[in-house]
Motif scaffolding. Structure first.
Motif, PDB file in Angstrom:
ATOM      1  N   LEU A   1       0.899  -1.207  -0.069  1.00 37.91           N
ATOM      2  CA  LEU A   1      -0.028  -0.140   0.088  1.00 37.91           C
ATOM      3  C   LEU A   1       0.743   1.195   0.047  1.00 37.91           C
ATOM      4  N   ARG A   2       0.564   2.290  -0.663  1.00 35.69           N
ATOM      5  CA  ARG A   2       1.013   3.500  -0.263  1.00 35.69           C
ATOM      6  C   ARG A   2      -0.129   4.745   0.249  1.00 35.69           C
ATOM      7  N   LEU A   3       0.449   5.071   1.486  1.00 30.21           N
ATOM      8  CA  LEU A   3      -0.198   6.106   2.190  1.00 30.21           C
ATOM      9  C   LEU A   3       0.108   7.351   1.998  1.00 30.21           C
ATOM     10  N   SER A   4      -0.719   8.301   1.917  1.00 31.05           N
ATOM     11  CA  SER A   4      -0.319   9.629   1.359  1.00 31.05           C
ATOM     12  C   SER A   4      -0.947  10.564   2.662  1.00 31.05           C
ATOM     13  N   CYS A   5      -0.361  11.902   2.604  1.00 31.58           N
ATOM     14  CA  CYS A   5      -0.742  12.671   3.842  1.00 31.58           C
ATOM     15  C   CYS A   5      -0.722  14.225   3.113  1.00 31.58           C
ATOM     16  N   ALA A   6      -1.778  14.737   2.850  1.00 31.01           N
ATOM     17  CA  ALA A   6      -1.754  15.972   2.295  1.00 31.01           C
ATOM     18  C   ALA A   6      -1.663  17.041   3.618  1.00 31.01           C
ATOM     19  N   ALA A   7      -0.632  18.094   3.649  1.00 27.33           N
ATOM     20  CA  ALA A   7      -0.527  18.795   4.583  1.00 27.33           C
ATOM     21  C   ALA A   7      -0.762  20.208   4.123  1.00 27.33           C
ATOM     22  N   SER A   8      -1.553  21.176   5.005  1.00 28.00           N
ATOM     23  CA  SER A   8      -1.832  22.360   4.650  1.00 28.00           C
ATOM     24  C   SER A   8      -1.764  23.375   6.170  1.00 28.00           C
ATOM     25  N   GLY A   9      -1.763  24.539   5.810  1.00 26.61           N
ATOM     26  CA  GLY A   9      -1.629  25.474   6.914  1.00 26.61           C
ATOM     27  C   GLY A   9      -0.523  25.805   7.847  1.00 26.61           C
ATOM     28  N   PHE A  10       0.708  25.281   7.142  1.00 18.12           N
ATOM     29  CA  PHE A  10       1.908  25.581   7.554  1.00 18.12           C
ATOM     30  C   PHE A  10       2.760  25.230   6.502  1.00 18.12           C
ATOM     31  N   ARG A  11       4.236  25.789   6.950  1.00 16.93           N
ATOM     32  CA  ARG A  11       4.975  25.884   5.906  1.00 16.93           C
ATOM     33  C   ARG A  11       5.881  24.025   5.914  1.00 16.93           C
TER      34      ARG A  11
ATOM     35  N   TYR B   1      10.159  18.627  10.121  1.00 14.40           N
ATOM     36  CA  TYR B   1      10.331  16.954  10.130  1.00 14.40           C
ATOM     37  C   TYR B   1       8.841  16.444  10.230  1.00 14.40           C
ATOM     38  N   MET B   2       8.877  15.257   9.687  1.00 14.70           N
ATOM     39  CA  MET B   2       7.372  14.963   9.562  1.00 14.70           C
ATOM     40  C   MET B   2       7.732  13.256  10.018  1.00 14.70           C
ATOM     41  N   TYR B   3       6.607  12.788  10.654  1.00 16.05           N
ATOM     42  CA  TYR B   3       6.640  11.309  11.122  1.00 16.05           C
ATOM     43  C   TYR B   3       5.437  10.398  10.635  1.00 16.05           C
ATOM     44  N   TRP B   4       5.187   9.300  10.526  1.00 19.07           N
ATOM     45  CA  TRP B   4       4.447   8.326  10.449  1.00 19.07           C
ATOM     46  C   TRP B   4       4.509   7.592  11.654  1.00 19.07           C
ATOM     47  N   VAL B   5       3.330   7.650  12.420  1.00 18.18           N
ATOM     48  CA  VAL B   5       3.003   6.620  13.465  1.00 18.18           C
ATOM     49  C   VAL B   5       1.710   5.612  13.310  1.00 18.18           C
ATOM     50  N   ARG B   6       1.599   4.647  14.283  1.00 18.43           N
ATOM     51  CA  ARG B   6       0.355   3.905  13.881  1.00 18.43           C
ATOM     52  C   ARG B   6      -0.050   3.587  15.274  1.00 18.43           C
ATOM     53  N   GLN B   7      -1.280   3.099  15.334  1.00 14.69           N
ATOM     54  CA  GLN B   7      -1.828   2.362  16.578  1.00 14.69           C
ATOM     55  C   GLN B   7      -2.940   1.635  16.204  1.00 14.69           C
TER      56      GLN B   7
ATOM     57  N   GLU C   1      11.865  -3.431   9.055  1.00 11.33           N
ATOM     58  CA  GLU C   1      13.016  -4.359   8.406  1.00 11.33           C
ATOM     59  C   GLU C   1      12.947  -4.028   6.945  1.00 11.33           C
ATOM     60  N   GLY C   2      13.147  -2.623   6.631  1.00  8.08           N
ATOM     61  CA  GLY C   2      13.227  -2.576   5.194  1.00  8.08           C
ATOM     62  C   GLY C   2      12.169  -2.766   4.349  1.00  8.08           C
ATOM     63  N   ARG C   3      10.820  -2.876   4.927  1.00 10.95           N
ATOM     64  CA  ARG C   3       9.562  -2.992   4.360  1.00 10.95           C
ATOM     65  C   ARG C   3       8.922  -1.821   3.627  1.00 10.95           C
ATOM     66  N   PHE C   4       9.225  -0.743   4.782  1.00 18.25           N
ATOM     67  CA  PHE C   4       8.427   0.616   4.409  1.00 18.25           C
ATOM     68  C   PHE C   4       9.346   1.840   3.848  1.00 18.25           C
ATOM     69  N   THR C   5       8.926   2.740   3.131  1.00 17.98           N
ATOM     70  CA  THR C   5       9.798   3.756   2.846  1.00 17.98           C
ATOM     71  C   THR C   5       9.164   5.032   2.765  1.00 17.98           C
ATOM     72  N   ILE C   6       9.707   5.976   3.889  1.00 22.87           N
ATOM     73  CA  ILE C   6       8.995   7.480   3.971  1.00 22.87           C
ATOM     74  C   ILE C   6       9.510   8.208   3.151  1.00 22.87           C
ATOM     75  N   SER C   7       8.635   9.039   2.372  1.00 22.22           N
ATOM     76  CA  SER C   7       9.183  10.179   1.415  1.00 22.22           C
ATOM     77  C   SER C   7       8.210  11.334   1.266  1.00 22.22           C
TER      78      SER C   7
ATOM     79  N   GLU D   1       4.311  19.476  -3.538  1.00 26.53           N
ATOM     80  CA  GLU D   1       2.975  19.440  -3.314  1.00 26.53           C
ATOM     81  C   GLU D   1       2.552  19.062  -1.755  1.00 26.53           C
ATOM     82  N   ASN D   2       3.359  19.332  -0.948  1.00 31.07           N
ATOM     83  CA  ASN D   2       2.923  19.446   0.607  1.00 31.07           C
ATOM     84  C   ASN D   2       2.389  18.044   0.945  1.00 31.07           C
ATOM     85  N   THR D   3       3.122  17.012   0.539  1.00 27.27           N
ATOM     86  CA  THR D   3       2.574  15.866   0.778  1.00 27.27           C
ATOM     87  C   THR D   3       3.536  14.824   1.343  1.00 27.27           C
ATOM     88  N   LEU D   4       3.489  14.062   2.434  1.00 27.82           N
ATOM     89  CA  LEU D   4       4.181  12.787   2.897  1.00 27.82           C
ATOM     90  C   LEU D   4       3.714  11.661   2.455  1.00 27.82           C
ATOM     91  N   TYR D   5       4.570  10.701   2.145  1.00 21.07           N
ATOM     92  CA  TYR D   5       4.105   9.230   1.893  1.00 21.07           C
ATOM     93  C   TYR D   5       4.599   8.402   2.849  1.00 21.07           C
TER      94      TYR D   5
END
Length: 125
Positions: free
Chosen positions: A18-28, A33-39, A65-71, A76-80
């Motif tokens: 899967l590829r997750l996206s995160c659209a950011a707005s309202g700040f520079r 730095y940005m993070y991905w977290v989960r629960q 273990e090398g399975r995920f890639t953050i970018s 585009e103000n987007t985190l993946y």
């Protein structure tokens, strides 16, 4: 106002991707730095990955273990988060988060001040 909106979650079979996206707005976006977290159900917040402002430096939790890639795409103000070889243990709500004083990110020494509403990832056959 600061807003983070995740998308891309869903139901996937073990071993899928899967590829997750995160659209950011309202700040520079490019200045933070940005993070991905989960629960996961019944568990606490778990750090997944960190990316620096320019995208050239990343860090990952051991379980990745090398399975995920953050970018990120600062134009585009987007985190993946690209995830492959998914396991049932990866089932969780996934959040993107913005660096800032607020909530501690377990195991990192960092904090976030804003996170999105989350996107559900379910890994099941």
């Amino acid at each position: 106002q600061v807003q983070l909106v995740e998308s891309g979650g869903g139901l996937v079979q073990p071993g899928g991707s899967l590829r997750l996206s995160c659209a950011a707005s309202g700040f520079r976006f490019s200045a933070y730095y940005m993070y991905w977290v989960r629960q996961a159900p019944g568990k606490g917040l778990e750090w997944i990955a960190t990316i620096n402002t320019g995208g050239g430096t990343t860090r990952y939790a051991d379980f990745v273990e090398g399975r995920f890639t953050i970018s990120r795409d600062n134009d585009e103000n987007t985190l993946y988060l690209y995830m492959r070889d998914l396991k049932s243990d990866d089932t969780a709500v996934y959040y993107c988060a913005k660096d800032g004083a607020g909530t501690a990110i377990p195991g990192t020494g960092s904090q976030f001040d804003t996170r999105g509403q989350g996107t559900q990832v379910t890994v099941s056959s």
